[in-house]
Design a protein around this motif. Structure first.
Motif, PDB file in Angstrom:
ATOM      1  N   LYS A   1     -44.453 -21.179 -29.710  1.00  0.00           N
ATOM      2  CA  LYS A   1     -45.077 -21.833 -30.861  1.00  0.00           C
ATOM      3  C   LYS A   1     -45.881 -23.006 -30.335  1.00  0.00           C
ATOM      4  O   LYS A   1     -45.465 -23.705 -29.416  1.00  0.00           O
ATOM      5  CB  LYS A   1     -44.033 -22.312 -31.860  1.00  0.00           C
ATOM      6  N   LEU A   2     -47.025 -23.185 -30.940  1.00  0.00           N
ATOM      7  CA  LEU A   2     -47.927 -24.261 -30.559  1.00  0.00           C
ATOM      8  C   LEU A   2     -48.301 -25.031 -31.818  1.00  0.00           C
ATOM      9  O   LEU A   2     -48.690 -24.434 -32.823  1.00  0.00           O
ATOM     10  CB  LEU A   2     -49.177 -23.686 -29.888  1.00  0.00           C
ATOM     11  N   SER A   3     -48.149 -26.324 -31.773  1.00  0.00           N
ATOM     12  CA  SER A   3     -48.543 -27.169 -32.897  1.00  0.00           C
ATOM     13  C   SER A   3     -49.812 -27.919 -32.538  1.00  0.00           C
ATOM     14  O   SER A   3     -49.844 -28.657 -31.561  1.00  0.00           O
ATOM     15  CB  SER A   3     -47.432 -28.165 -33.223  1.00  0.00           C
ATOM     16  N   VAL A   4     -50.849 -27.677 -33.343  1.00  0.00           N
ATOM     17  CA  VAL A   4     -52.143 -28.322 -33.116  1.00  0.00           C
ATOM     18  C   VAL A   4     -52.649 -28.853 -34.447  1.00  0.00           C
ATOM     19  O   VAL A   4     -52.855 -28.073 -35.390  1.00  0.00           O
ATOM     20  CB  VAL A   4     -53.175 -27.333 -32.534  1.00  0.00           C
ATOM     21  N   ARG A   5     -52.797 -30.175 -34.543  1.00  0.00           N
ATOM     22  CA  ARG A   5     -53.338 -30.801 -35.753  1.00  0.00           C
ATOM     23  C   ARG A   5     -52.680 -30.294 -37.032  1.00  0.00           C
ATOM     24  O   ARG A   5     -53.335 -29.763 -37.924  1.00  0.00           O
ATOM     25  CB  ARG A   5     -54.845 -30.612 -35.817  1.00  0.00           C
ATOM     26  N   ASN A   6     -51.370 -30.392 -37.098  1.00  0.00           N
ATOM     27  CA  ASN A   6     -50.586 -29.985 -38.265  1.00  0.00           C
ATOM     28  C   ASN A   6     -50.665 -28.490 -38.568  1.00  0.00           C
ATOM     29  O   ASN A   6     -50.403 -28.066 -39.691  1.00  0.00           O
ATOM     30  CB  ASN A   6     -50.991 -30.780 -39.507  1.00  0.00           C
ATOM     31  N   LEU A   7     -51.050 -27.692 -37.586  1.00  0.00           N
ATOM     32  CA  LEU A   7     -51.093 -26.243 -37.740  1.00  0.00           C
ATOM     33  C   LEU A   7     -50.114 -25.632 -36.744  1.00  0.00           C
ATOM     34  O   LEU A   7     -50.195 -25.906 -35.547  1.00  0.00           O
ATOM     35  CB  LEU A   7     -52.505 -25.710 -37.481  1.00  0.00           C
ATOM     36  N   ASP A   8     -49.172 -24.835 -37.253  1.00  0.00           N
ATOM     37  CA  ASP A   8     -48.216 -24.152 -36.389  1.00  0.00           C
ATOM     38  C   ASP A   8     -48.740 -22.761 -36.070  1.00  0.00           C
ATOM     39  O   ASP A   8     -49.000 -21.962 -36.981  1.00  0.00           O
ATOM     40  CB  ASP A   8     -46.850 -24.053 -37.062  1.00  0.00           C
ATOM     41  N   ILE A   9     -48.889 -22.493 -34.792  1.00  0.00           N
ATOM     42  CA  ILE A   9     -49.408 -21.215 -34.327  1.00  0.00           C
ATOM     43  C   ILE A   9     -48.292 -20.500 -33.580  1.00  0.00           C
ATOM     44  O   ILE A   9     -47.738 -21.030 -32.616  1.00  0.00           O
ATOM     45  CB  ILE A   9     -50.616 -21.410 -33.399  1.00  0.00           C
ATOM     46  N   LYS A  10     -47.970 -19.302 -34.038  1.00  0.00           N
ATOM     47  CA  LYS A  10     -46.971 -18.486 -33.355  1.00  0.00           C
ATOM     48  C   LYS A  10     -47.707 -17.573 -32.383  1.00  0.00           C
ATOM     49  O   LYS A  10     -48.696 -16.931 -32.758  1.00  0.00           O
ATOM     50  CB  LYS A  10     -46.175 -17.662 -34.366  1.00  0.00           C
ATOM     51  N   GLN A  11     -47.240 -17.541 -31.144  1.00  0.00           N
ATOM     52  CA  GLN A  11     -47.877 -16.705 -30.134  1.00  0.00           C
ATOM     53  C   GLN A  11     -46.850 -15.793 -29.486  1.00  0.00           C
ATOM     54  O   GLN A  11     -45.676 -16.153 -29.357  1.00  0.00           O
ATOM     55  CB  GLN A  11     -48.537 -17.557 -29.052  1.00  0.00           C
ATOM     56  N   LYS A  12     -47.316 -14.632 -29.079  1.00  0.00           N
ATOM     57  CA  LYS A  12     -46.513 -13.712 -28.280  1.00  0.00           C
ATOM     58  C   LYS A  12     -47.320 -13.391 -27.032  1.00  0.00           C
ATOM     59  O   LYS A  12     -48.490 -13.010 -27.120  1.00  0.00           O
ATOM     60  CB  LYS A  12     -46.215 -12.423 -29.051  1.00  0.00           C
ATOM     61  N   TYR A  13     -46.684 -13.585 -25.894  1.00  0.00           N
ATOM     62  CA  TYR A  13     -47.291 -13.279 -24.606  1.00  0.00           C
ATOM     63  C   TYR A  13     -46.667 -11.988 -24.086  1.00  0.00           C
ATOM     64  O   TYR A  13     -45.468 -11.931 -23.839  1.00  0.00           O
ATOM     65  CB  TYR A  13     -47.048 -14.408 -23.605  1.00  0.00           C
ATOM     66  N   TYR A  14     -47.475 -10.948 -23.958  1.00  0.00           N
ATOM     67  CA  TYR A  14     -47.041  -9.646 -23.450  1.00  0.00           C
ATOM     68  C   TYR A  14     -47.524  -9.536 -22.001  1.00  0.00           C
ATOM     69  O   TYR A  14     -48.677  -9.856 -21.702  1.00  0.00           O
ATOM     70  CB  TYR A  14     -47.683  -8.506 -24.241  1.00  0.00           C
ATOM     71  N   SER A  15     -46.648  -9.031 -21.125  1.00  0.00           N
ATOM     72  CA  SER A  15     -47.050  -8.881 -19.731  1.00  0.00           C
ATOM     73  C   SER A  15     -46.406  -7.646 -19.112  1.00  0.00           C
ATOM     74  O   SER A  15     -45.221  -7.371 -19.331  1.00  0.00           O
ATOM     75  CB  SER A  15     -46.659 -10.122 -18.930  1.00  0.00           C
ATOM     76  N   ALA A  16     -47.195  -6.909 -18.348  1.00  0.00           N
ATOM     77  CA  ALA A  16     -46.718  -5.753 -17.581  1.00  0.00           C
ATOM     78  C   ALA A  16     -47.401  -5.796 -16.223  1.00  0.00           C
ATOM     79  O   ALA A  16     -48.538  -6.280 -16.105  1.00  0.00           O
ATOM     80  CB  ALA A  16     -47.043  -4.448 -18.300  1.00  0.00           C
ATOM     81  N   ILE A  17     -46.722  -5.307 -15.224  1.00  0.00           N
ATOM     82  CA  ILE A  17     -47.315  -5.213 -13.893  1.00  0.00           C
ATOM     83  C   ILE A  17     -47.711  -3.754 -13.681  1.00  0.00           C
ATOM     84  O   ILE A  17     -46.875  -2.853 -13.766  1.00  0.00           O
ATOM     85  CB  ILE A  17     -46.333  -5.680 -12.790  1.00  0.00           C
ATOM     86  N   VAL A  18     -49.008  -3.546 -13.425  1.00  0.00           N
ATOM     87  CA  VAL A  18     -49.555  -2.201 -13.275  1.00  0.00           C
ATOM     88  C   VAL A  18     -50.362  -2.142 -11.991  1.00  0.00           C
ATOM     89  O   VAL A  18     -51.368  -2.860 -11.850  1.00  0.00           O
ATOM     90  CB  VAL A  18     -50.457  -1.830 -14.476  1.00  0.00           C
ATOM     91  N   LYS A  19     -49.871  -1.335 -11.057  1.00  0.00           N
ATOM     92  CA  LYS A  19     -50.573  -1.128  -9.785  1.00  0.00           C
ATOM     93  C   LYS A  19     -50.955  -2.440  -9.114  1.00  0.00           C
ATOM     94  O   LYS A  19     -52.077  -2.622  -8.641  1.00  0.00           O
ATOM     95  CB  LYS A  19     -51.792  -0.236  -9.984  1.00  0.00           C
TER      96      LYS A  19
END
Length: 101
Positions: free
Chosen positions: A52-70
Motif C-alpha cells: 500500500k502506498l499513501s500519496v497526498r491522502n490517496l491510498d493506493i493498493k499495489q500487487k507486485y507479480y514476479s516470475a523468473i523465466v529463462k
C-alpha cells in the motif's frame, strides 16, 4: 531484467525481496506485506506481494507479480484505489497468456 548472473535469484519471491529493499529505501510511504503468495497467471506461476502506498491522502493498493523465466525477471505491477478497480484488474489478469519459447 536479466538476473541469471545474480546470486540467489531463482524464483519471483527472491526478486521481490530485492524490490522491497529498494522501495523501503525510497522516500515514499510504502506499507509492504511480509506475505508472498504464489498464483498462476497465463499458466505460469508468479510470486505476488501486496503493498500500500499513501500519496497526498490517496491510498493506493499495489500487487507486485514476479516470475523468473529463462534467467530474466518478468514483473507485473498493478495499482488500484477502489475495490471495483481491483476486481476489474483481476478479471483482466485472469485472461492473460504467455508463450515462452
Amino acid at each position: 531484467e536479466k538476473v541469471s548472473q545474480l546470486p540467489g535469484i531463482k524464483r519471483g519471491k527472491d526478486y521481490l525481496f530485492h524490490v522491497t529493499k529498494l522501495l523501503q529505501a525510497s522516500k515514499l510511504n510504502y506499507d509492504i506485506s511480509d506475505e508472498i503468495k504464489t498464483v498462476e497467471l497465463g499458466k505460469m506461476d508468479f510470486d505476488v506481494q501486496e503493498m500500500k502506498l499513501s500519496v497526498r491522502n490517496l491510498d493506493i493498493k499495489q500487487k507486485y507479480y514476479s516470475a523468473i523465466v529463462k534467467g530474466y525477471a518478468l514483473g507485473i505491477v498493478v495499482s488500484s484505489t477502489t475495490p471495483e478497480d481491483e476486481k476489474l484488474i483481476d478479471e483482466i489478469l485472469s485472461k492473460i497468456s504467455f508463450e515462452v519459447k
